[in-house]
Design a protein around this motif. Structure first.
Motif, PDB file in Angstrom:
ATOM      1  N   LEU A 173      23.057   7.172  42.187  1.00 21.98           N
ATOM      2  CA  LEU A 173      22.281   7.871  41.168  1.00 21.98           C
ATOM      3  C   LEU A 173      20.877   7.301  41.226  1.00 21.98           C
ATOM      4  O   LEU A 173      20.673   6.113  41.044  1.00 21.98           O
ATOM      5  N   ASP A 174      19.911   8.154  41.489  1.00 19.86           N
ATOM      6  CA  ASP A 174      18.526   7.727  41.639  1.00 19.86           C
ATOM      7  C   ASP A 174      17.709   8.428  40.554  1.00 19.86           C
ATOM      8  O   ASP A 174      17.497   9.635  40.612  1.00 19.86           O
ATOM      9  N   MET A 175      17.291   7.665  39.545  1.00 25.84           N
ATOM     10  CA  MET A 175      16.626   8.255  38.391  1.00 25.84           C
ATOM     11  C   MET A 175      15.248   7.634  38.167  1.00 25.84           C
ATOM     12  O   MET A 175      14.955   6.553  38.687  1.00 25.84           O
ATOM     13  N   GLN A 176      14.453   8.317  37.387  1.00 26.98           N
ATOM     14  CA  GLN A 176      13.157   7.776  36.990  1.00 26.98           C
ATOM     15  C   GLN A 176      13.060   7.860  35.473  1.00 26.98           C
ATOM     16  O   GLN A 176      13.398   8.878  34.875  1.00 26.98           O
ATOM     17  N   TRP A 177      12.635   6.756  34.861  1.00 29.73           N
ATOM     18  CA  TRP A 177      12.406   6.722  33.427  1.00 29.73           C
ATOM     19  C   TRP A 177      10.904   6.847  33.201  1.00 29.73           C
ATOM     20  O   TRP A 177      10.127   6.032  33.687  1.00 29.73           O
ATOM     21  N   ASN A 178      10.483   7.842  32.453  1.00 28.48           N
ATOM     22  CA  ASN A 178       9.078   8.020  32.080  1.00 28.48           C
ATOM     23  C   ASN A 178       8.943   7.615  30.613  1.00 28.48           C
ATOM     24  O   ASN A 178       9.497   8.289  29.734  1.00 28.48           O
ATOM     25  N   ILE A 179       8.244   6.531  30.365  1.00 26.28           N
ATOM     26  CA  ILE A 179       8.103   6.014  29.008  1.00 26.28           C
ATOM     27  C   ILE A 179       6.966   6.773  28.316  1.00 26.28           C
ATOM     28  O   ILE A 179       5.806   6.657  28.700  1.00 26.28           O
ATOM     29  N   GLU A 180       7.334   7.553  27.317  1.00 23.20           N
ATOM     30  CA  GLU A 180       6.362   8.379  26.606  1.00 23.20           C
ATOM     31  C   GLU A 180       5.652   7.598  25.509  1.00 23.20           C
ATOM     32  O   GLU A 180       4.466   7.790  25.272  1.00 23.20           O
ATOM     33  N   SER A 181       6.403   6.718  24.819  1.00 24.12           N
ATOM     34  CA  SER A 181       5.793   5.873  23.796  1.00 24.12           C
ATOM     35  C   SER A 181       6.637   4.617  23.643  1.00 24.12           C
ATOM     36  O   SER A 181       7.829   4.621  23.936  1.00 24.12           O
ATOM     37  N   ALA A 182       5.987   3.534  23.190  1.00 29.28           N
ATOM     38  CA  ALA A 182       6.682   2.266  22.963  1.00 29.28           C
ATOM     39  C   ALA A 182       6.137   1.653  21.684  1.00 29.28           C
ATOM     40  O   ALA A 182       4.931   1.585  21.482  1.00 29.28           O
TER      41      ALA A 182
END
Length: 115
Positions: A69-78
């Protein structure tokens, strides 16, 4: 040549392994957590594999399956408290050909009859 282990060396190795692998007390526990920043793009890969072996009708059978499983996490806000809003997407990869192999171990002739 003597193949017997030296008892003193074996005892020393056992004590060293106990000291190295001791279980941490609750006081020593460290909390691990992600630290996200807005705008980050993190690649996350999970690889899993399994092999099964068995016998069926007198024949040995072996099956090997792997999955990535090859995924990307895009952090929109922290936020300062550690919470974050993110979007997870599957990263595209070129198709992987599936290989199927059957090994014939015995020669048998089969006769079919029409009814």
């Amino acid at each position: 040549m003597n193949n017997r282990a030296n008892p003193k060396v074996a005892l020393l190795a056992m004590v060293a392994s106990i000291l190295v692998t001791r279980t941490a007390a609750a006081d020593d526990a460290v909390k691990l957590a992600w630290i996200f920043k807005q705008g980050q793009k993190l690649n996350y890969v999970v690889e899993q594999g399994t092999t099964s072996e068995g016998q069926f009708a007198g024949q040995a059978i072996k099956s090997t399956v792997s999955q990535t499983l090859d995924m990307q996490w895009n952090i929109e806000s922290a936020a300062a408290d550690g919470t974050a809003q993110m979007t997870q997407t599957k990263r595209p990869k070129p198709p992987i050909p599936i290989k199927a192999r059957q090994k014939k171990t015995a020669s048998r002739s089969t006769r079919l009859a029409s009814v």
